[in-house]
Motif scaffolding. Sequence first.
Motif, PDB file in Angstrom:
ATOM      1  N   MET A 170       0.850  -1.188   0.000  1.00  0.00           N
ATOM      2  CA  MET A 170       0.000   0.000   0.000  1.00  0.00           C
ATOM      3  C   MET A 170       0.885   1.237   0.000  1.00  0.00           C
ATOM      4  N   ASN A 171       0.614   2.181  -0.876  1.00  0.00           N
ATOM      5  CA  ASN A 171       1.415   3.382  -1.001  1.00  0.00           C
ATOM      6  C   ASN A 171       0.897   4.451  -0.044  1.00  0.00           C
ATOM      7  N   HIS A 172       1.709   4.829   0.919  1.00  0.00           N
ATOM      8  CA  HIS A 172       1.287   5.778   1.943  1.00  0.00           C
ATOM      9  C   HIS A 172       1.845   7.172   1.638  1.00  0.00           C
ATOM     10  N   GLN A 173       1.672   7.639   0.433  1.00  0.00           N
ATOM     11  CA  GLN A 173       2.256   8.928   0.068  1.00  0.00           C
ATOM     12  C   GLN A 173       1.645  10.082   0.846  1.00  0.00           C
ATOM     13  N   ASN A 174       0.347  10.004   1.070  1.00  0.00           N
ATOM     14  CA  ASN A 174      -0.322  11.150   1.692  1.00  0.00           C
ATOM     15  C   ASN A 174      -1.358  10.658   2.689  1.00  0.00           C
ATOM     16  N   LEU A 175      -1.170  10.996   3.956  1.00  0.00           N
ATOM     17  CA  LEU A 175      -2.127  10.635   4.994  1.00  0.00           C
ATOM     18  C   LEU A 175      -3.151  11.756   5.105  1.00  0.00           C
ATOM     19  N   LEU A 176      -4.396  11.453   4.704  1.00  0.00           N
ATOM     20  CA  LEU A 176      -5.452  12.470   4.692  1.00  0.00           C
ATOM     21  C   LEU A 176      -6.215  12.541   6.006  1.00  0.00           C
ATOM     22  N   HIS A 177      -6.295  11.398   6.673  1.00  0.00           N
ATOM     23  CA  HIS A 177      -7.142  11.311   7.867  1.00  0.00           C
ATOM     24  C   HIS A 177      -6.502  10.324   8.837  1.00  0.00           C
ATOM     25  N   ASP A 178      -6.431  10.718  10.106  1.00  0.00           N
ATOM     26  CA  ASP A 178      -5.838   9.849  11.120  1.00  0.00           C
ATOM     27  C   ASP A 178      -6.597  10.060  12.424  1.00  0.00           C
ATOM     28  N   SER A 179      -7.448   9.109  12.753  1.00  0.00           N
ATOM     29  CA  SER A 179      -8.220   9.201  13.988  1.00  0.00           C
ATOM     30  C   SER A 179      -8.301   7.816  14.615  1.00  0.00           C
ATOM     31  N   ALA A 180      -8.942   7.736  15.756  1.00  0.00           N
ATOM     32  CA  ALA A 180      -9.119   6.449  16.421  1.00  0.00           C
ATOM     33  C   ALA A 180     -10.356   6.521  17.292  1.00  0.00           C
ATOM     34  N   ASP A 181     -10.991   5.358  17.477  1.00  0.00           N
ATOM     35  CA  ASP A 181     -12.086   5.238  18.425  1.00  0.00           C
ATOM     36  C   ASP A 181     -11.791   4.048  19.339  1.00  0.00           C
ATOM     37  N   ASP A 182     -12.772   3.597  20.062  1.00  0.00           N
ATOM     38  CA  ASP A 182     -12.556   2.493  21.003  1.00  0.00           C
ATOM     39  C   ASP A 182     -12.153   1.200  20.304  1.00  0.00           C
ATOM     40  N   LEU A 183     -12.441   1.089  19.017  1.00  0.00           N
ATOM     41  CA  LEU A 183     -12.153  -0.139  18.287  1.00  0.00           C
ATOM     42  C   LEU A 183     -10.843  -0.084  17.505  1.00  0.00           C
ATOM     43  N   GLY A 184     -10.176   1.070  17.543  1.00  0.00           N
ATOM     44  CA  GLY A 184      -8.879   1.139  16.887  1.00  0.00           C
ATOM     45  C   GLY A 184      -8.730   2.309  15.939  1.00  0.00           C
ATOM     46  N   PRO A 185      -7.618   2.339  15.198  1.00  0.00           N
ATOM     47  CA  PRO A 185      -7.324   3.459  14.303  1.00  0.00           C
ATOM     48  C   PRO A 185      -8.189   3.467  13.051  1.00  0.00           C
ATOM     49  N   ILE A 186      -8.358   4.655  12.496  1.00  0.00           N
ATOM     50  CA  ILE A 186      -9.062   4.858  11.222  1.00  0.00           C
ATOM     51  C   ILE A 186      -8.204   5.827  10.417  1.00  0.00           C
ATOM     52  N   ARG A 187      -7.623   5.319   9.358  1.00  0.00           N
ATOM     53  CA  ARG A 187      -6.719   6.154   8.564  1.00  0.00           C
ATOM     54  C   ARG A 187      -7.137   6.129   7.101  1.00  0.00           C
ATOM     55  N   VAL A 188      -6.952   7.266   6.437  1.00  0.00           N
ATOM     56  CA  VAL A 188      -7.234   7.375   5.008  1.00  0.00           C
ATOM     57  C   VAL A 188      -5.978   7.863   4.306  1.00  0.00           C
ATOM     58  N   PHE A 189      -5.580   7.125   3.275  1.00  0.00           N
ATOM     59  CA  PHE A 189      -4.397   7.462   2.492  1.00  0.00           C
ATOM     60  C   PHE A 189      -4.799   7.794   1.060  1.00  0.00           C
ATOM     61  N   ASP A 190      -3.949   8.589   0.416  1.00  0.00           N
ATOM     62  CA  ASP A 190      -4.194   8.995  -0.973  1.00  0.00           C
ATOM     63  C   ASP A 190      -2.857   9.040  -1.698  1.00  0.00           C
ATOM     64  N   ASP A 191      -2.804   8.394  -2.862  1.00  0.00           N
ATOM     65  CA  ASP A 191      -1.563   8.454  -3.654  1.00  0.00           C
ATOM     66  C   ASP A 191      -1.762   9.205  -4.962  1.00  0.00           C
ATOM     67  N   GLY A 192      -2.858   9.968  -5.038  1.00  0.00           N
ATOM     68  CA  GLY A 192      -3.148  10.728  -6.246  1.00  0.00           C
ATOM     69  C   GLY A 192      -4.062  10.000  -7.206  1.00  0.00           C
ATOM     70  N   GLN A 193      -4.057   8.684  -7.140  1.00  0.00           N
ATOM     71  CA  GLN A 193      -4.911   7.873  -8.002  1.00  0.00           C
ATOM     72  C   GLN A 193      -5.965   7.121  -7.201  1.00  0.00           C
ATOM     73  N   TYR A 194      -5.561   6.635  -6.033  1.00  0.00           N
ATOM     74  CA  TYR A 194      -6.457   5.837  -5.199  1.00  0.00           C
ATOM     75  C   TYR A 194      -6.643   6.477  -3.825  1.00  0.00           C
ATOM     76  N   ARG A 195      -7.802   6.213  -3.235  1.00  0.00           N
ATOM     77  CA  ARG A 195      -8.098   6.585  -1.865  1.00  0.00           C
ATOM     78  C   ARG A 195      -8.276   5.278  -1.081  1.00  0.00           C
ATOM     79  N   ILE A 196      -7.591   5.168   0.055  1.00  0.00           N
ATOM     80  CA  ILE A 196      -7.513   3.901   0.791  1.00  0.00           C
ATOM     81  C   ILE A 196      -7.899   4.109   2.247  1.00  0.00           C
ATOM     82  N   LEU A 197      -8.796   3.257   2.747  1.00  0.00           N
ATOM     83  CA  LEU A 197      -9.174   3.241   4.157  1.00  0.00           C
ATOM     84  C   LEU A 197      -8.457   2.082   4.836  1.00  0.00           C
ATOM     85  N   SER A 198      -7.838   2.362   5.983  1.00  0.00           N
ATOM     86  CA  SER A 198      -7.080   1.344   6.699  1.00  0.00           C
ATOM     87  C   SER A 198      -7.431   1.357   8.179  1.00  0.00           C
TER      88      SER A 198
END
Length: 246
Positions: free
Chosen positions: A1-29
């Motif tokens: 997974m290409n982690h060029q740009n971290l758009l969103h980084d949060s967490a709740d009781d169940l764990g982290p919620i991150r969104v990455f963007d490489d210019g072509q794709y948007r990825i939820l992790s």
Amino acid sequence: MNHQNLLHDSADDLGPIRVFDDGQYRILSFAEGDEQSRIRLSTPHVLQHEYTQAMMLPLLFCEPKRVCILGLGGGALLHALHHSVPAIHLTAVELRQDVMDAADMHFKLPRGKRITLEVANAIDYVAEGLPKKVDLLMTDLYNTNGMDRSVLQASFIKNCADNIKEDGWLALNCWVDDKYNQELTNIIKIYFNDVRALDTGSGNWVIIAGKRMNHDTAKALKASAQKLNDILGFQLTKWLSRLSMI
């Protein structure tokens, strides 16, 4: 997974919620090295993960007017169905408000009067009963530890069946290990007469199950899949060729 740009980084009781963007794709992790959802920004309706593509196989067996998706994630299945099935009514159920917010903000979720987004525990949601029975129920329940094992329980399968119309279908995403889970297969066959599955080759075992037996020939199903290829933007015929009765 290409982690060029971290758009969103949060967490709740169940764990982290991150969104990455490489210019072509948007990825939820939800975990390091994990992809929960992926969309191509130019064509968000074209499913990128192989198991989600396989989960569209019920479109060969029914023309759904009402669909419920358990597990929104980044909304990939929502995108695909909204784009490919005219006048469809869609409900997506997501456990985590923060995931819903991230999907809404970063994944171009389609909106409209025929789309309902619910923040709820999907297991409880089907147990309580959907507002209306659906033609297609899709389960893609996943957390930081992997697939939610609750979907393998007899009570969950029964509740799913109770919320599906008499000519409707279930699409169930499992780990490939469940390919040999005869107990699961037996439970599904109690409530569904047409049970088929495929190994995606990428770690997933996708089961599709219909209340009524479908008697279309292999030739007819292939022709239907070929018609859907262009609409969906990927080769549904590829997954049909791997699908078999279980």
